[in-house]
Design a protein around this motif. Structure first.
Motif, short mmCIF file in Angstrom:
data_model
loop_
_atom_site.label_atom_id
_atom_site.label_comp_id
_atom_site.label_asym_id
_atom_site.label_seq_id
_atom_site.Cartn_x
_atom_site.Cartn_y
_atom_site.Cartn_z
N LEU A 86 15.24 45.58 26.08
CA LEU A 86 15.22 45.77 24.67
C LEU A 86 15.98 44.82 23.83
CD1 LEU A 86 14.48 47.55 22.08
CD2 LEU A 86 16.35 48.85 22.55
N VAL A 87 15.45 44.13 23.03
CA VAL A 87 16.53 43.29 22.06
C VAL A 87 16.40 43.73 20.75
CG1 VAL A 87 16.56 40.81 21.18
CG2 VAL A 87 15.85 41.05 23.30
N ILE A 88 17.56 44.09 19.96
CA ILE A 88 17.63 44.88 18.75
C ILE A 88 18.73 44.29 17.93
CG2 ILE A 88 19.30 46.77 20.09
CD1 ILE A 88 17.50 48.84 18.47
N THR A 89 18.56 44.41 16.73
CA THR A 89 19.76 43.81 15.78
C THR A 89 20.85 45.10 15.69
OG1 THR A 89 18.61 45.03 13.99
CG2 THR A 89 17.98 42.75 14.42
N GLY A 90 21.90 44.83 15.12
CA GLY A 90 22.88 45.64 15.03
C GLY A 90 22.33 46.79 13.95
N ALA A 91 21.81 46.50 13.00
CA ALA A 91 21.41 47.59 12.05
C ALA A 91 20.45 48.45 12.77
CB ALA A 91 20.90 47.11 10.77
N GLU A 92 19.39 47.87 13.34
CA GLU A 92 18.36 48.80 14.39
C GLU A 92 19.14 49.76 15.20
OE1 GLU A 92 14.59 45.59 14.01
OE2 GLU A 92 16.22 45.53 15.66
N ALA A 93 19.94 49.12 16.16
CA ALA A 93 20.54 49.77 16.97
C ALA A 93 21.41 50.91 16.39
CB ALA A 93 21.68 48.99 17.96
N ALA A 94 22.09 50.83 15.38
CA ALA A 94 22.94 52.00 14.63
C ALA A 94 22.05 52.90 14.22
CB ALA A 94 23.62 51.25 13.48
N ALA A 95 20.80 52.52 13.66
CA ALA A 95 19.97 53.77 12.90
C ALA A 95 19.42 54.50 14.18
CB ALA A 95 18.96 52.87 12.25
N LEU A 96 18.92 53.68 15.43
CA LEU A 96 18.22 54.56 16.44
C LEU A 96 19.35 55.26 17.27
CD1 LEU A 96 15.72 55.13 17.94
CD2 LEU A 96 16.10 52.92 19.19
#
Length: 201
Positions: A44-54
């Motif tokens: 998984l490659v994820i942005t900081g904002a996406e990681a925080a929300a998920l």
């Protein structure tokens, strides 16, 4: 026995897991009547904002093991300057997993270690102006900025990177670790093991 491997040759654990990340017995695998929960992809490659929300959603849903996998992905794929932030948050999620599994000692250790790592990130980032050492207008935002407004913005970014309420999350981890160390897991409510990560959520 052969193991599923990623393109770089690293082993993947494709074995199904329960909601707390424990591997299921082969007899409990999908198709046998007891399916595991969805896995977070190893790559998984994820942005900081996406990681925080998920991660916030998974934590609130009582799935800290899966939140840990998301936070670990952010730590592995994000900028080096954010590594301690994501690694510390992942450790707190592992601490919550230990608590849900009934492992008081592991819970206290990981909750405390994770909170300490995130605080180290905050202290290190604030000493050189925080992530992105310029304000929105391009002016310095570190502690030495002339009017102090840039410094205030840097402090705010450290307290709520990617919309997270890091200070509240750390306070919840500290409180939980202290209570578990003092009283064990018996008096801990499930809601106490599902702290939110996002500010205002």
């Amino acid at each position: 026995m052969t193991r599923d491997r990623d393109p770089a040759g690293r082993p993947r654990n494709a074995r199904p897991r329960d909601a707390l990340g424990r591997p299921l017995n082969p007899a409990d695998a999908p198709g046998s009547g007891a399916a595991g929960t969805d896995r977070i992809p190893d790559d998984l490659v994820i942005t900081g904002a996406e990681a925080a929300a998920l991660a916030d959603r998974l934590l609130r849903d009582g799935r800290p093991f899966h939140a840990h996998e998301v936070l670990e992905a952010a730590w592995k794929s994000g900028p080096a300057g954010e590594r301690d932030l994501w690694q510390g948050l992942a450790q707190i999620a592992v601490g919550l997993t230990h608590a849900r599994r009934g492992n008081a000692r592991g819970a206290v250790a990981l909750l405390s270690r994770g909170a300490e790592r995130v605080r180290g990130y905050q202290a290190g980032a604030s000493s050189h102006g925080g992530p992105g050492s310029q304000g929105e207008d391009g002016s310095p935002s570190g502690p030495g900025s002339r009017d102090g407004a840039g410094s205030q913005r840097a402090v705010e970014r450290l307290a709520s990177p990617f919309g997270m309420n890091v200070d509240a999350f750390l306070a919840a981890a500290d409180d939980l670790a202290a209570r578990i160390e003092r009283d064990g897991l018996d008096g801990i409510r499930p809601a106490d093991l599902s702290p939110g990560l996002l500010a205002g959520a």
